[in-house]
Write an enzyme that holds these catalytic residues in place. Structure first.
Site, PDB file in Angstrom:
ATOM      1  N   GLU A  62      80.105 -53.939 -54.746  1.00  0.00           N
ATOM      2  CA  GLU A  62      80.701 -54.794 -55.870  1.00  0.00           C
ATOM      3  C   GLU A  62      82.063 -54.617 -56.122  1.00  0.00           C
ATOM      4  OE1 GLU A  62      78.448 -54.943 -59.619  1.00  0.00           O
ATOM      5  OE2 GLU A  62      79.746 -56.729 -60.186  1.00  0.00           O
TER       6      GLU A  62
ATOM      7  N   ILE B  38      76.967 -50.034 -60.446  1.00  0.00           N
ATOM      8  CA  ILE B  38      76.314 -49.793 -61.693  1.00  0.00           C
ATOM      9  C   ILE B  38      75.959 -51.341 -61.869  1.00  0.00           C
ATOM     10  CG2 ILE B  38      76.707 -49.702 -64.318  1.00  0.00           C
ATOM     11  CD1 ILE B  38      78.652 -47.966 -64.011  1.00  0.00           C
TER      12      ILE B  38
ATOM     13  N   THR C  66      76.335 -53.542 -66.108  1.00  0.00           N
ATOM     14  CA  THR C  66      77.751 -52.866 -66.748  1.00  0.00           C
ATOM     15  C   THR C  66      77.792 -53.225 -68.125  1.00  0.00           C
ATOM     16  OG1 THR C  66      78.628 -53.260 -64.426  1.00  0.00           O
ATOM     17  CG2 THR C  66      80.031 -52.726 -66.424  1.00  0.00           C
TER      18      THR C  66
HETATM   19  C1  IPD Z   1      75.025 -58.552 -63.625  1.00  0.00           C
HETATM   20  C2  IPD Z   1      73.663 -58.215 -63.963  1.00  0.00           C
HETATM   21  C3  IPD Z   1      73.008 -59.188 -64.845  1.00  0.00           C
HETATM   22  C4  IPD Z   1      73.011 -60.525 -64.454  1.00  0.00           C
HETATM   23  C5  IPD Z   1      74.322 -60.839 -63.733  1.00  0.00           C
HETATM   24  C6  IPD Z   1      74.834 -59.761 -62.954  1.00  0.00           C
HETATM   25  P1  IPD Z   1      76.620 -56.555 -63.153  1.00  0.00           P
HETATM   26  O1  IPD Z   1      75.402 -57.792 -62.710  1.00  0.00           O
HETATM   27  O2  IPD Z   1      72.776 -58.045 -63.028  1.00  0.00           O
HETATM   28  O3  IPD Z   1      71.525 -59.181 -65.101  1.00  0.00           O
HETATM   29  O4  IPD Z   1      72.624 -61.616 -65.171  1.00  0.00           O
HETATM   30  O5  IPD Z   1      74.360 -62.106 -63.013  1.00  0.00           O
HETATM   31  O6  IPD Z   1      76.356 -60.217 -62.722  1.00  0.00           O
HETATM   32  O7  IPD Z   1      77.733 -57.319 -63.528  1.00  0.00           O
HETATM   33  O8  IPD Z   1      76.437 -55.872 -64.411  1.00  0.00           O
HETATM   34  O9  IPD Z   1      76.746 -55.848 -61.970  1.00  0.00           O
END
Ligand code: IPD
Length: 264
Positions: A70, A87, A90
């Site tokens: 990511e 993570i 986040t």
């Molecule tokens: C997010 C989480 C969240 C989801 C978002 C994601 P991140 O990832 O998985 O539950 O609703 O679409 O982007 O940004 O915490 O790695």
């Protein structure tokens, strides 16, 4: 070539080490280092440190493998690709909500063969290898089956951009009256593991990327769920859908006419 079990063993060891580092290093209130798609889409120093640790450990053993992370993007080429979310959740990590995870999947020739999601604050490490089932703490997992849509507990999540969220709210307004209830945990990887463990019945979300769903989605399929996108597509950032066969189709047919892949 390493077997799926070998890859899982290595991925689990690395995900546990990254999780232990994050627990030890997490300050009471982590500082936001940068933002991505919107001011609320944050990166902390520990997202980066976790990914660096994971990349270094992979390279020690498998220097020629490709890695998609990511934070660090895509590096390397090869038949084996590691898909890493250092993570997931986040914002939960930032606020101290105990629902964030280290997620690592291993693909061989484009197919996931092993996945691990370490939900660090809960000490829960979900694992799966191709054909070997999904596991948590020595127990084999089976997702719930035979649940009709109106009885189903559905997990979902929301993106970071306001335009996308407005559509997600509109879609949710149609879904909520048709199901038992909705859960928004804040980590897609954790939501998919919850599905594998029967803690929710279904999951859908517009927006998650490969690193969010690669390991969790694989764990859910090894627990008997169907994972996909709209209209027979594989799951993709347009829409990720997951549920036991039967509920998957009902949820799909509820969502498809709502055009949930729109952003405004
Ligand atoms: C997010 C989480 C969240 C989801 C978002 C994601 P991140 O990832 O998985 O539950 O609703 O679409 O982007 O940004 O915490 O790695």
């Amino acid at each position: 070539m390493m077997t799926a079990e070998d890859f899982l063993e290595l991925a689990e060891r690395i995900a546990r080490e990254a999780g232990a580092m994050l627990l030890a290093e997490r300050p009471a209130r982590p500082e936001v280092l940068a933002t991505k798609s919107s001011p609320t889409d944050v990166v902390t120093a520990l997202d980066r440190a976790s990914e660096e640790l994971i990349r270094a450990r992979i390279k020690e053993v498998r220097p020629d493998d490709a890695i998609l992370g990511e934070e660090g993007g895509a590096t390397g080429e090869g038949r084996v690709r590691w898909v890493v979310d250092p993570i997931d959740g986040t914002v939960n990590f930032l606020y101290g909500v105990p629902e964030w995870a280290v997620s690592i999947a291993v693909e061989v020739d484009g197919e996931v063969v092993a996945g691990v999601v370490n939900i660090v604050p809960r000490g829960e490490v979900f694992t799966a290898s191709r054909g070997g089932g999904a596991w948590l703490a020595g127990e084999r997992l089976r997702c719930n089956s035979g649940v009709p849509l109106e009885q189903a507990l559905i997990a979902t999540g929301f993106g970071y951009e306001p335009g996308r969220r407005a559509v997600q709210a509109e879609v949710l307004a149609h879904v909520l009256p048709r199901v038992r209830d909705i859960r928004r945990g804040g980590s897609a990887a954790s939501d998919l593991c919850a599905l594998a463990a029967g803690r929710v019945d279904g999951y859908y979300e517009r927006g998650p990327q490969d690193w969010d769903y690669a390991a969790g989605g694989f764990i859910a399929t090894e627990a008997g769920a169907r994972l996909g996108g709209l209209h027979g597509k594989p799951c993709n950032p347009g829409l990720t859908l997951c549920a036991a066969p039967g509920l998957f189709e009902e949820l799909h047919d509820l969502l498809a006419p709502l055009d949930p892949e729109r952003d405004a």
